[in-house]
Design a protein around this motif. Structure first.
Motif, PDB file in Angstrom:
ATOM      1  N   GLY A  23      43.186   0.649 -23.949  1.00  0.00           N
ATOM      2  CA  GLY A  23      42.565   0.219 -22.715  1.00  0.00           C
ATOM      3  C   GLY A  23      41.267  -0.532 -22.964  1.00  0.00           C
ATOM      4  O   GLY A  23      40.751  -0.560 -24.095  1.00  0.00           O
ATOM      5  N   PHE A  24      40.730  -1.126 -21.898  1.00  0.00           N
ATOM      6  CA  PHE A  24      39.502  -1.908 -21.997  1.00  0.00           C
ATOM      7  C   PHE A  24      38.621  -1.669 -20.780  1.00  0.00           C
ATOM      8  O   PHE A  24      39.102  -1.481 -19.665  1.00  0.00           O
ATOM      9  N   LEU A  25      37.316  -1.719 -21.015  1.00  0.00           N
ATOM     10  CA  LEU A  25      36.327  -1.819 -19.954  1.00  0.00           C
ATOM     11  C   LEU A  25      35.276  -2.798 -20.452  1.00  0.00           C
ATOM     12  O   LEU A  25      34.602  -2.533 -21.448  1.00  0.00           O
ATOM     13  N   GLY A  26      35.165  -3.947 -19.784  1.00  0.00           N
ATOM     14  CA  GLY A  26      34.251  -4.980 -20.251  1.00  0.00           C
ATOM     15  C   GLY A  26      33.375  -5.505 -19.146  1.00  0.00           C
ATOM     16  O   GLY A  26      33.742  -5.491 -17.966  1.00  0.00           O
ATOM     17  N   GLU A  27      32.213  -6.014 -19.515  1.00  0.00           N
ATOM     18  CA  GLU A  27      31.265  -6.527 -18.529  1.00  0.00           C
ATOM     19  C   GLU A  27      31.846  -7.685 -17.734  1.00  0.00           C
ATOM     20  O   GLU A  27      31.592  -7.828 -16.544  1.00  0.00           O
ATOM     21  N   GLU A  28      32.639  -8.517 -18.392  1.00  0.00           N
ATOM     22  CA  GLU A  28      33.152  -9.718 -17.730  1.00  0.00           C
ATOM     23  C   GLU A  28      34.518  -9.510 -17.085  1.00  0.00           C
ATOM     24  O   GLU A  28      35.266 -10.457 -16.885  1.00  0.00           O
ATOM     25  N   GLY A  29      34.856  -8.258 -16.808  1.00  0.00           N
ATOM     26  CA  GLY A  29      36.030  -8.009 -15.990  1.00  0.00           C
ATOM     27  C   GLY A  29      37.210  -7.352 -16.680  1.00  0.00           C
ATOM     28  O   GLY A  29      38.168  -6.960 -16.009  1.00  0.00           O
ATOM     29  N   ALA A  30      37.172  -7.234 -17.991  1.00  0.00           N
ATOM     30  CA  ALA A  30      38.280  -6.563 -18.675  1.00  0.00           C
ATOM     31  C   ALA A  30      38.344  -5.112 -18.209  1.00  0.00           C
ATOM     32  O   ALA A  30      37.373  -4.370 -18.334  1.00  0.00           O
ATOM     33  N   ALA A  31      39.489  -4.712 -17.650  1.00  0.00           N
ATOM     34  CA  ALA A  31      39.631  -3.350 -17.147  1.00  0.00           C
ATOM     35  C   ALA A  31      41.105  -2.976 -17.141  1.00  0.00           C
ATOM     36  O   ALA A  31      41.881  -3.482 -16.337  1.00  0.00           O
ATOM     37  N   SER A  32      41.495  -2.102 -18.056  1.00  0.00           N
ATOM     38  CA  SER A  32      42.864  -1.591 -18.089  1.00  0.00           C
ATOM     39  C   SER A  32      42.829  -0.224 -18.744  1.00  0.00           C
ATOM     40  O   SER A  32      42.087  -0.005 -19.705  1.00  0.00           O
TER      41      SER A  32
END
Length: 274
Positions: free
Chosen positions: A76-85
């Motif tokens: 999964g991802f959590l990123g400042e520029e919108g990556a979210a899974s």
């Protein structure tokens, strides 16, 4: 027996995550360093210089998520520029592709790529790549923190009135005014205050013994995930309000002996509220 200068994590998964984070950070750092126009602060190619910075920020995050997905497609991802899974592997990457945006805009060296890996909700790997410092900070849970080949260790704790403490300020004017008021009240109680402009680097500077402590209100998970682990693995205590973990409400990092009176003072001053 002498400890290895650059120990490899014994857990194969952690070793893999660290290697991937280091390579992703190196690639993104090179993209940002080499792709920044020399005249960015007065760039005319876009409607504003901020547009150029935003494009670089987004490009760096895409590079990082693309690279990591290629090697670990189920994470999964959590990123400042919108990556979210959420992912399905139990591993989530928490990414700030450009921490210290204003410094980057102005050509100041204090900016970084921050990449952390969580396993089942716990941060287990942290990498902060600071290209213009020529420094790469890294930590693995339980394995210590390093910059290059040097193991990091926090400074011995001075009395609070002799402590050099860093902080940061929000972009929202009302919150900035409140933070300035807190800083004004803090300064007479400390050696001095610094404002570096990158939470990730401030946390690493605590780990490296360049600061006696750091606090800030308003951080996001990607601002602090990697740096928090690096600071803790170097011997710092981290937290928020008494009994709480670092969060957007308040983040504090300092060696034992500085952390406690610093947290107490911030609580007394209400640094956790706007």
């Amino acid at each position: 027996m002498t400890e290895p200068v650059n120990p490899v994590p014994t857990d194969p998964l952690l070793a893999e995550l660290l290697d991937l984070a280091l390579e992703a950070g190196r690639r993104a750092g090179a993209l940002l360093r080499d792709g920044r126009p020399d005249d960015l602060a007065v760039a005319k190619t876009k409607s504003s210089p901020i547009d150029v910075v935003t494009e670089m920020d987004i490009a760096a995050e895409k590079l990082i998520t693309g690279f990591l997905s290629e090697h670990r497609p189920d994470d999964g991802f959590l990123g400042e520029e919108g990556a979210a899974s959420p992912g399905t592997s139990g591993v989530r990457w928490v990414i700030d592709p450009l921490d210290g945006t204003v410094n980057y805009l102005y050509g100041l060296p204090t900016w970084a790529v921050s990449i952390a890996a969580e396993r089942d909700g716990e941060t287990v790997v942290g990498v902060v790549e600071a290209p213009l410092r020529n420094e790469t900070y890294r930590a693995v849970l339980g394995g210590g923190a390093y910059v290059g080949e040097r193991r990091l260790s926090v400074r011995p704790a001075p009395p609070l009135e002799q402590a050099l403490i860093s902080t940061g300020f929000a972009y929202v004017q009302s919150r900035r005014a409140r933070q300035a008021d807190i800083a004004q009240r803090m300064i007479p109680r400390l050696r001095d205050i610094r404002r570096g402009g990158s939470a990730a680097i401030d946390l690493c500077d605590v780990a490296a013994g360049r600061l006696d402590g750091y606090y800030e209100r308003g951080l996001n998970p990607w601002d602090l995930a990697a740096g928090d682990l690096i600071a803790r693995e170097a011997g710092a205590l981290t937290g928020g309000r008494p009994g709480e973990r670092p969060s957007g409400e308040l983040t504090i990092a300092a060696p034992p002996g500085v952390f406690e009176p610093l947290q107490e003072l911030l609580e007394e001053f209400g640094a956790w509220r706007d």
